[in-house]
Design a protein around this motif. Structure first.
Motif, mmCIF file in Angstrom:
data_model
loop_
_atom_site.group_PDB
_atom_site.id
_atom_site.type_symbol
_atom_site.label_atom_id
_atom_site.label_comp_id
_atom_site.label_asym_id
_atom_site.label_seq_id
_atom_site.Cartn_x
_atom_site.Cartn_y
_atom_site.Cartn_z
ATOM 1 N N UNK A 1 -5.539 1.829 -7.506
ATOM 2 C CA UNK A 1 -4.347 0.971 -7.471
ATOM 3 C C UNK A 1 -3.866 0.746 -6.031
ATOM 4 N N UNK A 2 -4.000 1.777 -5.194
ATOM 5 C CA UNK A 2 -3.589 1.619 -3.794
ATOM 6 C C UNK A 2 -4.394 0.485 -3.170
ATOM 7 N N UNK A 3 -5.685 0.475 -3.465
ATOM 8 C CA UNK A 3 -6.548 -0.559 -2.896
ATOM 9 C C UNK A 3 -6.175 -1.934 -3.470
ATOM 10 N N UNK A 4 -5.951 -2.003 -4.763
ATOM 11 C CA UNK A 4 -5.592 -3.296 -5.362
ATOM 12 C C UNK A 4 -4.264 -3.823 -4.798
ATOM 13 N N UNK A 5 -3.307 -2.925 -4.617
ATOM 14 C CA UNK A 5 -2.002 -3.361 -4.086
ATOM 15 C C UNK A 5 -2.142 -3.836 -2.638
ATOM 16 N N UNK B 1 0.838 -1.197 0.000
ATOM 17 C CA UNK B 1 0.000 0.000 0.000
ATOM 18 C C UNK B 1 0.877 1.254 0.000
ATOM 19 N N UNK B 2 1.909 1.230 0.830
ATOM 20 C CA UNK B 2 2.762 2.413 0.917
ATOM 21 C C UNK B 2 3.511 2.661 -0.389
ATOM 22 N N UNK B 3 3.989 1.598 -1.012
ATOM 23 C CA UNK B 3 4.705 1.784 -2.290
ATOM 24 C C UNK B 3 3.756 2.398 -3.326
ATOM 25 N N UNK B 4 2.533 1.870 -3.401
ATOM 26 C CA UNK B 4 1.564 2.398 -4.369
ATOM 27 C C UNK B 4 1.310 3.885 -4.110
ATOM 28 N N UNK B 5 1.260 4.259 -2.841
ATOM 29 C CA UNK B 5 1.071 5.680 -2.523
ATOM 30 C C UNK B 5 2.287 6.501 -2.912
ATOM 31 N N UNK B 6 3.457 5.975 -2.554
ATOM 32 C CA UNK B 6 4.681 6.712 -2.901
ATOM 33 C C UNK B 6 4.799 6.889 -4.419
ATOM 34 N N UNK B 7 4.274 5.927 -5.165
ATOM 35 C CA UNK B 7 4.355 6.013 -6.626
ATOM 36 C C UNK B 7 3.212 6.854 -7.209
ATOM 37 N N UNK B 8 2.339 7.363 -6.332
ATOM 38 C CA UNK B 8 1.204 8.189 -6.785
ATOM 39 C C UNK B 8 0.318 7.469 -7.787
ATOM 40 N N UNK B 9 -0.021 6.244 -7.498
ATOM 41 C CA UNK B 9 -0.773 5.459 -8.483
ATOM 42 C C UNK B 9 -2.291 5.662 -8.415
ATOM 43 N N UNK C 1 13.880 -7.929 -9.236
ATOM 44 C CA UNK C 1 12.840 -6.943 -8.937
ATOM 45 C C UNK C 1 12.832 -5.815 -9.965
ATOM 46 N N UNK C 2 11.692 -5.203 -10.124
ATOM 47 C CA UNK C 2 11.573 -4.066 -11.028
ATOM 48 C C UNK C 2 12.374 -2.891 -10.458
ATOM 49 N N UNK C 3 13.336 -2.354 -11.209
ATOM 50 C CA UNK C 3 14.206 -1.315 -10.656
ATOM 51 C C UNK C 3 13.468 -0.044 -10.236
ATOM 52 N N UNK C 4 12.426 0.335 -10.967
ATOM 53 C CA UNK C 4 11.707 1.568 -10.594
ATOM 54 C C UNK C 4 11.014 1.392 -9.249
ATOM 55 N N UNK C 5 10.311 0.268 -9.115
ATOM 56 C CA UNK C 5 9.592 0.019 -7.860
ATOM 57 C C UNK C 5 10.595 -0.079 -6.708
ATOM 58 N N UNK C 6 11.681 -0.783 -6.953
ATOM 59 C CA UNK C 6 12.685 -0.954 -5.905
ATOM 60 C C UNK C 6 13.251 0.397 -5.461
ATOM 61 N N UNK C 7 13.549 1.269 -6.433
ATOM 62 C CA UNK C 7 14.091 2.583 -6.085
ATOM 63 C C UNK C 7 13.127 3.415 -5.272
ATOM 64 N N UNK C 8 11.873 3.410 -5.667
ATOM 65 C CA UNK C 8 10.872 4.166 -4.910
ATOM 66 C C UNK C 8 10.840 3.629 -3.479
#
Ligand SMILES: [Fe+2]
Ligand SMILES: [Fe+2]
Length: 354
Positions: free
Chosen positions: A163-167, A151-159, A289-296
């Protein structure tokens, strides 16, 4: 419905207060029913059962003489109590599934909702993920942690909210298929044989079947459950998909999943710092792991540790003042009035997180 509830410590309970929900022990047995008026014996019983906090109706607190609401415990305690309750709900959902019942969407919704409503408490969530651990109840805590982190990653990524709920949902359900793996394999203390490991790996497919059977859950969530062990380079399971074929929810769950598993193992095996885990993720997850997600994830998580107190190998206590993005285990720290860049002073290390 009897109005507002407060969570208070059992030590502060007084006869006359009324329970605002059923109080259960860790095996799910009811100790006191909802709306029970407490007496000395009941309070003693709660203490003997190791219950620390209970919800009581505000109205009943006001009728007890000499009580003021300052007793009501802080949000932090509320958070931990709620966390434990959610863990209990997951435990029940998993045991229902393993005994052949269907996934209880209401229970899942309740947890997702309570998690999202606590989104402002990121710091609390991170602390909880890092601290609450128990081997025999590993899967339940793991589901909660992966859900919160996703949930926090989805928020940090501004999705966006959907998407926050799905994650959050996918994180909660990602290992639900473990309920279908024989319990001897799940609880086996030693190393799994090849065939046991193959069976264990099937939890992704079992999970997909369980989740996709429930038509009120979005299909993206079911797909994320199916593919949370896929790797960017195509070496994962069960389908061997490469990064471009894995949905974003699964990529987010995968980062949370690996982080939580690494943290759990670390806490048990060694007394280690979260920085070490961040560093390992940074260096061992290439092609996984996906580099973008990992970096966020890393940039945001490490941010919470600026200001933390640590003990150095020199015996001194220091404060983390700046994270080094190339090597998270070597931040800049402040000892009294001087600064040490651990990326430069390589002989000094962080040995403990205070
Ligand atoms: Fe898994
Ligand atoms: Fe997992």
């Amino acid at each position: 419905m009897r109005g507002r509830r407060f969570i208070i410590s059992v030590d502060s309970c007084k006869p006359g207060m009324r329970t605002a929900e059923a109080i259960v022990n860790k095996y799910g047995g009811v100790i006191l029913f909802e709306d029970t008026s407490l007496d000395e014996r009941a309070i003693e019983h709660l203490k003997n059962m190791g219950i620390q906090y209970i919800p009581v109706y505000e109205e009943s607190m006001l009728t007890v003489s000499g009580v003021d609401k300052d007793w009501a415990i802080t949000d932090e305690y509320n958070f931990n109590v709620k966390y434990e309750q959610d863990v209990h709900t997951i435990k029940k959902a998993l045991s229902d599934i393993s005994s052949g019942k269907r996934l209880n969407k209401e229970a899942t919704d309740g947890i997702v909702h309570s998690m999202i409503s606590r989104a402002q408490e990121n710091r609390n969530m991170i602390d909880t993920v890092m601290q609450i651990r128990s081997i025999d109840e590993y899967t339940y805590y793991h589901c909660m942690n992966v859900s919160m982190l996703s949930m926090m990653i989805a928020r940090w990524m501004d999705l966006g909210d959907t998407m926050v709920k799905k994650c959050t949902e996918a994180g909660l359900l990602h290992d639900v298929g473990k309920a279908m793996v024989p319990v001897e394999i799940i609880n086996k203390p030693g190393k799994l044989t090849d065939s046991e490991f193959e069976e264990m790996k099937r939890h992704s497919e079992y999970g997909y079947l369980i989740v996709s059977e429930n038509r009120s859950i979005d299909h993206d969530v079911a797909l994320a459950v199916l593919t949370h062990h896929e790797k960017e380079d195509g070496s994962g399971y069960p389908l061997g998909l490469t990064g471009d074929k894995i949905n974003q929810i699964a990529k987010i769950v995968a980062v949370s999943d690996i982080f939580d598993a690494m943290t759990a193992n670390r806490v048990y095996k060694y007394k280690d710092t979260p920085f070490k885990v961040f560093e390992l993720m940074q260096h061992q997850s290439f092609g996984v792991l996906d580099p973008t997600v990992l970096n966020v994830f890393l940039n945001n998580m490490t941010h919470y540790y600026v200001g933390s107190k640590v003990r150095l190998s020199t015996g001194e206590t220091a404060e983390v003042v700046f994270m080094n993005r190339l090597d998270f285990s070597r931040p800049v720290v402040k000892v009294e009035e001087s600064f040490i860049d651990l990326a430069v002073s390589k002989t000094v290390t962080i040995v403990e997180f205070l």
